[in-house]
Design an enzyme around this catalytic site. Structure first.
Site, mmCIF file in Angstrom:
data_model
loop_
_atom_site.group_PDB
_atom_site.id
_atom_site.type_symbol
_atom_site.label_atom_id
_atom_site.label_comp_id
_atom_site.label_asym_id
_atom_site.label_seq_id
_atom_site.Cartn_x
_atom_site.Cartn_y
_atom_site.Cartn_z
ATOM 1 N N CYS A 2 0.874 -1.183 0.000
ATOM 2 C CA CYS A 2 0.000 0.000 0.000
ATOM 3 C C CYS A 2 0.903 1.222 0.000
ATOM 4 O O CYS A 2 2.077 1.138 0.287
ATOM 5 C CB CYS A 2 -0.860 0.019 1.265
ATOM 6 S SG CYS A 2 -1.907 -1.399 1.407
ATOM 7 N N ARG A 27 2.013 1.410 -5.827
ATOM 8 C CA ARG A 27 2.105 0.475 -4.692
ATOM 9 C C ARG A 27 0.765 -0.182 -4.373
ATOM 10 O O ARG A 27 0.670 -1.046 -3.533
ATOM 11 C CB ARG A 27 2.629 1.207 -3.451
ATOM 12 C CG ARG A 27 4.069 1.650 -3.553
ATOM 13 C CD ARG A 27 4.472 2.417 -2.317
ATOM 14 N NE ARG A 27 4.393 1.597 -1.143
ATOM 15 C CZ ARG A 27 5.434 0.923 -0.654
ATOM 16 N NH1 ARG A 27 6.591 0.971 -1.279
ATOM 17 N NH2 ARG A 27 5.318 0.177 0.421
ATOM 18 N N TRP A 74 -3.837 -1.757 -1.496
ATOM 19 C CA TRP A 74 -3.794 -3.038 -2.212
ATOM 20 C C TRP A 74 -4.492 -3.988 -1.271
ATOM 21 O O TRP A 74 -3.956 -4.354 -0.239
ATOM 22 C CB TRP A 74 -2.351 -3.436 -2.471
ATOM 23 C CG TRP A 74 -2.184 -4.605 -3.387
ATOM 24 C CD1 TRP A 74 -2.400 -4.643 -4.733
ATOM 25 C CD2 TRP A 74 -1.774 -5.933 -3.028
ATOM 26 N NE1 TRP A 74 -2.128 -5.882 -5.229
ATOM 27 C CE2 TRP A 74 -1.752 -6.711 -4.214
ATOM 28 C CE3 TRP A 74 -1.419 -6.541 -1.834
ATOM 29 C CZ2 TRP A 74 -1.378 -8.048 -4.231
ATOM 30 C CZ3 TRP A 74 -1.049 -7.873 -1.854
ATOM 31 C CH2 TRP A 74 -1.029 -8.621 -3.035
ATOM 32 N N GLY A 101 0.020 -3.629 5.798
ATOM 33 C CA GLY A 101 0.404 -4.892 6.434
ATOM 34 C C GLY A 101 -0.818 -5.750 6.699
ATOM 35 O O GLY A 101 -1.928 -5.408 6.324
ATOM 36 N N GLU A 493 2.356 -10.543 -16.780
ATOM 37 C CA GLU A 493 1.927 -9.603 -15.742
ATOM 38 C C GLU A 493 1.396 -8.291 -16.306
ATOM 39 O O GLU A 493 0.667 -7.586 -15.616
ATOM 40 C CB GLU A 493 3.033 -9.346 -14.728
ATOM 41 C CG GLU A 493 4.219 -8.561 -15.200
ATOM 42 C CD GLU A 493 5.188 -8.267 -14.046
ATOM 43 O OE1 GLU A 493 4.766 -8.058 -12.902
ATOM 44 O OE2 GLU A 493 6.393 -8.281 -14.315
ATOM 45 N N HIS A 509 9.943 -33.254 -22.857
ATOM 46 C CA HIS A 509 9.452 -34.035 -21.702
ATOM 47 C C HIS A 509 8.039 -33.616 -21.315
ATOM 48 O O HIS A 509 7.656 -33.697 -20.161
ATOM 49 C CB HIS A 509 10.417 -33.872 -20.520
ATOM 50 C CG HIS A 509 11.799 -34.360 -20.818
ATOM 51 N ND1 HIS A 509 12.114 -35.691 -20.962
ATOM 52 C CD2 HIS A 509 12.930 -33.674 -21.074
ATOM 53 C CE1 HIS A 509 13.401 -35.823 -21.253
ATOM 54 N NE2 HIS A 509 13.928 -34.608 -21.324
ATOM 55 N N LYS A 608 3.733 -2.874 -6.682
ATOM 56 C CA LYS A 608 5.152 -2.780 -7.010
ATOM 57 C C LYS A 608 6.029 -3.445 -5.958
ATOM 58 O O LYS A 608 7.028 -4.045 -6.267
ATOM 59 C CB LYS A 608 5.564 -1.303 -7.145
ATOM 60 C CG LYS A 608 7.020 -1.109 -7.543
ATOM 61 C CD LYS A 608 7.332 -1.705 -8.904
ATOM 62 C CE LYS A 608 8.785 -1.535 -9.286
ATOM 63 N NZ LYS A 608 9.114 -2.304 -10.508
#
Ligand code: AGP
Length: 613
Positions: A2, A27, A74, A101, A493, A509, A608
């Site tokens: 954030c 962020r 975020w 957090g 992304e 494979h 970020k």
């Protein structure tokens, strides 16, 4: 994760906070808000969506005051909506909090408060902080003492900022664990606070970086820093040398494109002052490496996340080939819980652009606990990783704002190359002539990167081939295997196409079963010791009707016979070839994302700097 901005002074807090939030939007951009103390009351403006929603709110409903806090979110707990946006208020409305957090024990605290009759207004874990602080204020504690007592009960990593209408002249900020960074900017009769330097760099270069386990009381002309036991500690002011304009978009449509174009300067900057081309010497003074320490190292572990981990994969090949030291690359989120076998003869190198990635910081702490030599290759000045390490190689790439890391991928590639040469020299296993060649190979690197950046038009004809696809494979071998991983990450992304990087030798494979015209294969087939093998792999894909987009070295005459599209790169000594080979793939991801109308600088669901687990 954030973005947090705070201000106290004599100017208009809302506009300064808003300006800082705009610079931190990378962020997190699920919601944005701010709280200002105005005429003895806390006024909050917040909304879901990007920072532009907050701007509209401030235009229709301005707020005056000279102290406040702001936040871009975020989302971790509680969906992105106005109610869950920060700042969060408690029951009295006299205290506001912004938070970066995750409160790992929030269910227990939530239950305790509910039993005391608290009616929660949001679905966030953050609201618990302000509800608890209000209870302590009601017992007569000051805001800082209330904050200190509440913080002691929180588990997890956090950055927390509080303001109270009862103490309208101060911000209280705390940092716990490896939660997002907290930078305090010292102005003239005013103070700033931010998660990251770019938010306040145009107001001051005098910065104080709060360490985990510290809190600060910030007034317009006074700053106190304390440990969580309340003890005051000296304030360490650092001067940040970054160019203030370097965090602006300039004439570019996107930060991502600007930062791709900056890469020649990035390489010049990360080499600058570290290479003596006459003597053939590498100097990495911040690493604090001595010949004795170099001789003692028995093995190296490189730990990082995402793009930084891909750079570590290249570093493994370079250090093993040049310095003949065994190297493992370990994803930080795995390393931190593996009880790794590490001792004082192990050098652990953490690579991190932000220097605040929670998994990487925790891996560093794990290495430190096991007495390893701890180094960091880090971009963000003053970041936690830069401060934790015994020695550091600053990437010197300048602020990287685009969520997709570009210049902060190629800078560590060069830093790892220089480290390999320095280690080899100090350990006495590099002939002077070899060393001279390796060092002088760096001389033309900025120009070669510049040449690759100049070939942007080459991808114009290729990006349309990817525009409407859903899946894409990237394959590389040896020194270019990490390039395949990184190219795939860039595409996925920012364009949201499912792209996968694969060691080319692994295609037979399993993955080759996927090949058809709907599954383009990007093959990195540059001139290096694995070239012949790669030609064979590309022919296997071709034989099954695959569409091949090749990254190839100028003048290659075999590739045009088998590839459908070619992205040419200039010839370069193979150990440095990942630096240039990734550039057409960065540009390809950028162009494809544009064609798909994706949000290049702020891709959905990403941030970020991932400062939580
Ligand atoms: C890269 O484009 C991504 N944004 C992501 O993988 C990033 O590299 C990773 O989160 C590590 O970040 P750091 O370098 O700041 O530690």
């Amino acid at each position: 994760m954030c973005g947090i901005v705070g201000y106290v002074g004599s100017r208009d807090a809302a506009s300064l906070i808003y300006e800082g939030l705009e610079r931190l939007e990378y962020r997190g951009y699920d919601s944005a808000g701010l709280a200002v103390i105005s005429n003895g009351r806390i006024e909050v403006r917040r909304d879901a969506g990007k920072i532009s929603s907050l701007r509209a709110l401030l235009q229709t409903s301005p707020v005056e005051g000279t102290i406040g806090v702001g936040h871009t979110r975020w989302a971790t707990h509680g969906k992105p909506c106005a109610r869950n946006a920060h700042p969060q208020l408690g029951s009295t409305g006299e205290v506001a909090v912004v938070h970066n957090g995750i409160i790992e024990n929030y269910l227990e605290l939530q239950k305790e408060l509910a039993e005391q009759g608290v009616q929660f207004k949001s679905e966030t874990d953050t609201e618990i902080i302000v509800q608890l602080v209000e209870r302590h204020l009601a017992q007569g504690f000051s805001l800082s003492e209330a904050a200190r007592r509440v913080i002691a009960r929180l588990e997890g990593a956090h950055a927390i900022v509080l303001i109270s209408a009862k103490e309208p002249d101060r911000l209280v900020v705390a940092r716990l664990g490896y939660g997002g960074g907290v930078t305090i900017g010292i102005g003239d009769g005013e103070m700033f606070l931010a998660s990251d330097i770019p938010a306040i760099l145009n107001h001051t270069r005098q910065m104080v970086f709060l360490e985990p386990g510290q809190y600060a009381v910030i007034q317009r002309d006074k700053l106190e820093v304390h440990l969580l036991n309340g003890e005051s500690i000296p304030v360490k002011v650092q001067t940040v040398e970054w160019e203030s304009g370097s965090a602006d978009k300039g004439t570019y449509d996107h930060y991502t494109l600007k930062e791709i174009n900056e890469q020649p300067y990035t390489i010049a900057s990360t080499i600058g002052g570290r290479v003596d081309f006459t003597a053939g010497q590498i100097r990495l003074p911040e690493l604090n490496l001595t010949p004795e320490k170099a001789a003692r190292i028995k093995r190296i572990i490189i730990t990082a996340c995402g793009t930084a981990a891909h750079a570590g994969m290249v570093g493994k090949i370079l250090i093993e080939r040049i310095a003949r030291l065994p190297v493992e690359v370990d994803i930080a989120s795995e390393f931190r819980y593996r009880e790794p076998i590490v001792d004082e003869d192990t050098a652990v190198i953490a690579i991190s652009q932000s220097g605040e990635t929670a998994d990487t910081l925790a891996a560093m702490a794990e290495a430190r606990k096991r007495k390893a030599i701890l180094w960091g290759i880090v971009n963000a000045i003053g970041s936690q990783a830069m401060r934790m390490a015994d020695g550091c190689i600053p990437m010197k790439a300048g602020p990287e704002i685009g969520v997709a890391s570009t210049k902060a991928y190629i800078a560590p590639l060069v830093d790892l190359y220089m480290l390999a040469v320095l280690l080899a020299e100090m350990r006495g296993n590099l002939e002077p002539a070899q060393r001279m060649t390796l060092v002088r190979n760096l001389y033309t690197l900025p120009d070669l990167v510049s040449e690759c950046v100049a070939r942007q038009s080459d991808v114009q004809s290729v990006a349309p081939l990817l525009k409407d696809i859903e899946h894409c494979l990237f394959m590389g071998r040896g020194i270019q295997m990490p390039t395949a991983y990184e190219g795939a990450l860039k595409l996925k992304e920012i364009s949201y196409i499912h792209a996968e990087g694969y060691p080319a030798g692994e295609m037979k494979h399993g993955p080759i079963a996927l090949i058809d015209r709907e599954m383009p294969v990007v093959a990195i087939v540059t001139r290096d010791p694995w070239y012949e093998k790669m030609i064979g792999q590309v022919e296997q894909v071709k034989a099954r009707g695959g569409l091949i987009i090749a990254v190839a070295t100028d003048g290659d005459e075999r590739i045009p016979e088998i590839a459908d599209e070619i992205l040419w790169v200039p010839d370069i000594p193979w150990m440095l070839s990942p630096v240039t080979a990734i550039i057409p793939l960065q540009l390809l991801a950028y162009q494809t994302a544009l064609l798909r109308g994706a949000d290049v600088d702020q891709p959905r669901n990403l941030a970020k700097s991932v400062t939580v687990e």
